[in-house]
Design a protein around this motif. Structure first.
Motif, short mmCIF file in Angstrom:
data_model
loop_
_atom_site.label_atom_id
_atom_site.label_comp_id
_atom_site.label_asym_id
_atom_site.label_seq_id
_atom_site.Cartn_x
_atom_site.Cartn_y
_atom_site.Cartn_z
N THR A 21 0.83 -1.20 0.00
CA THR A 21 0.00 0.00 0.00
C THR A 21 0.87 1.25 0.00
O THR A 21 1.79 1.38 0.81
N VAL A 22 0.57 2.18 -0.88
CA VAL A 22 1.31 3.43 -0.98
C VAL A 22 0.71 4.45 -0.02
O VAL A 22 -0.51 4.58 0.08
N ILE A 23 1.56 5.16 0.71
CA ILE A 23 1.11 6.23 1.60
C ILE A 23 1.87 7.51 1.23
O ILE A 23 3.01 7.47 0.81
N ARG A 24 1.19 8.64 1.40
CA ARG A 24 1.81 9.92 1.04
C ARG A 24 2.77 10.42 2.12
O ARG A 24 3.86 10.92 1.82
N SER A 25 2.35 10.31 3.37
CA SER A 25 3.14 10.88 4.46
C SER A 25 2.70 10.22 5.77
O SER A 25 1.72 9.47 5.80
N ILE A 217 -1.10 15.77 6.21
CA ILE A 217 -1.71 16.64 5.21
C ILE A 217 -0.81 16.71 3.99
O ILE A 217 0.42 16.71 4.11
N THR A 218 -1.39 16.74 2.82
CA THR A 218 -0.63 16.86 1.58
C THR A 218 -0.33 18.33 1.31
O THR A 218 -1.23 19.17 1.33
N VAL A 219 0.93 18.64 1.07
CA VAL A 219 1.35 20.02 0.80
C VAL A 219 1.31 20.23 -0.71
O VAL A 219 2.30 19.98 -1.42
N ASP A 220 0.16 20.64 -1.22
CA ASP A 220 -0.01 20.78 -2.66
C ASP A 220 -0.55 22.14 -3.07
O ASP A 220 -0.79 22.40 -4.25
N GLY A 221 -0.75 23.04 -2.10
CA GLY A 221 -1.24 24.38 -2.43
C GLY A 221 -2.71 24.43 -2.78
O GLY A 221 -3.19 25.46 -3.27
N ALA A 222 -3.46 23.36 -2.52
CA ALA A 222 -4.89 23.32 -2.83
C ALA A 222 -5.67 23.02 -1.54
O ALA A 222 -5.55 21.94 -0.97
N TYR A 223 -6.47 23.99 -1.09
CA TYR A 223 -7.24 23.84 0.14
C TYR A 223 -8.60 23.23 -0.22
O TYR A 223 -9.52 23.94 -0.62
N GLY A 224 -8.66 21.88 -0.10
CA GLY A 224 -9.87 21.14 -0.42
C GLY A 224 -10.44 20.46 0.80
O GLY A 224 -10.17 20.87 1.94
#
Length: 257
Positions: A21-25, A217-224
């Motif tokens: 399983t892939v995890i982002r952080s 939290i993903t640091v992608d510049g998009a507040y969703g």
């Protein structure tokens, strides 16, 4: 001194029996020990370290039925950091329901035989932690396996080291006290909210700060939706109005509370 990294091919790792399983952080790492007797000869014969890592992988795959070794990294008494599942792969060693929050890093000591980590191992554990931070987006938390799970792992010595802040040997530790928070940068002058998705460098800066504090939290510049959920959880934790909107008070609290 550069990390003594041992890639999977170098220690002869078996291929996973199925996809991992892939995890982002993660929020950080959890430190483990073997929980069994470790041959004291590991401290002087590095070839035994390689053999032990392979034995652990074999046990996890053949006895536990796991798809691979359960640890993200393993560190031997000589300070070599073996890549287990590695960064961005879900570990299996932290316990049911606890693997998404932390990578799992093993120190090759046990509850009998070789029980004391060497200085080289402690340096190697720090190297492994920093490797996972750089390459796997691990957050700042460093915990023991027993934190949140009923076990003696990682043993008294390693758990005391974790409790002291996991310092490198020889480093001077500050006296106990609250760690000062960095001053909050100026509020960007607009509300970060969803819906609709808010995008920009100010969003990325807030996300980066929350990630530094251990929030997944993903640091992608998009507040969703995911950023809003993190914001609401943060607001609730710090007794702020829970609205999922980053205004001037929530922005400042991300750095000061």
């Amino acid at each position: 001194m550069p990390i003594k990294l041992v890639p999977r091919t170098a220690w002869g790792a078996r291929k996973p029996s199925s996809g991992l399983t892939v995890i982002r952080s993660t929020r950080g790492v959890k430190i483990h020990y073997t929980g069994s007797r470790v041959d004291p000869r590991l401290a002087t014969e590095h070839k035994r370290c390689v053999a032990l890592v392979k034995t652990i992988q074999r046990g996890h795959m053949d006895a536990n039925g796991w798809s691979d070794i359960g640890y993200s990294m393993a560190v031997c008494p000589h300070g070599h950091a073996f890549v287990g599942r590695g960064p961005h792969r879900l570990p299996a060693a932290n316990g049911p329901g606890l693997n998404h929050d932390h990578y799992a890093v093993l120190g090759l000591v046990g509850n009998a035989g070789l029980t004391e980590p060497t200085d080289a191992m402690l340096h190697g554990l720090r190297d492994a932690i920093e490797y996972l931070r750089e390459h796997g987006d691990a957050g700042g938390e460093i915990k023991g396996h027993r934190d949140g799970y009923a076990t003696n792992c990682p043993g008294t010595r390693l758990y005391d080291w974790v409790g002291a802040g996991a310092p490198r040997p020889g480093s001077v530790q500050p006296e106990a006290g609250p760690e000062p928070s960095p001053a909050a940068p100026a509020w960007p002058g607009r509300l970060l909210r969803h819906p609709p998705v808010t995008r920009g460098d100010d969003v990325r800066r807030w996300q980066k700060r929350m990630h530094e504090r251990g929030w997944p939290i993903t640091v992608d510049g998009a507040y969703g939706p995911a950023s809003r959920a993190t914001c609401r959880a943060f607001q609730n934790e710090h007794d702020l109005p829970v609205d999922g909107v980053v205004g001037p008070i929530t922005w400042r609290a991300a750095w000061e509370k």
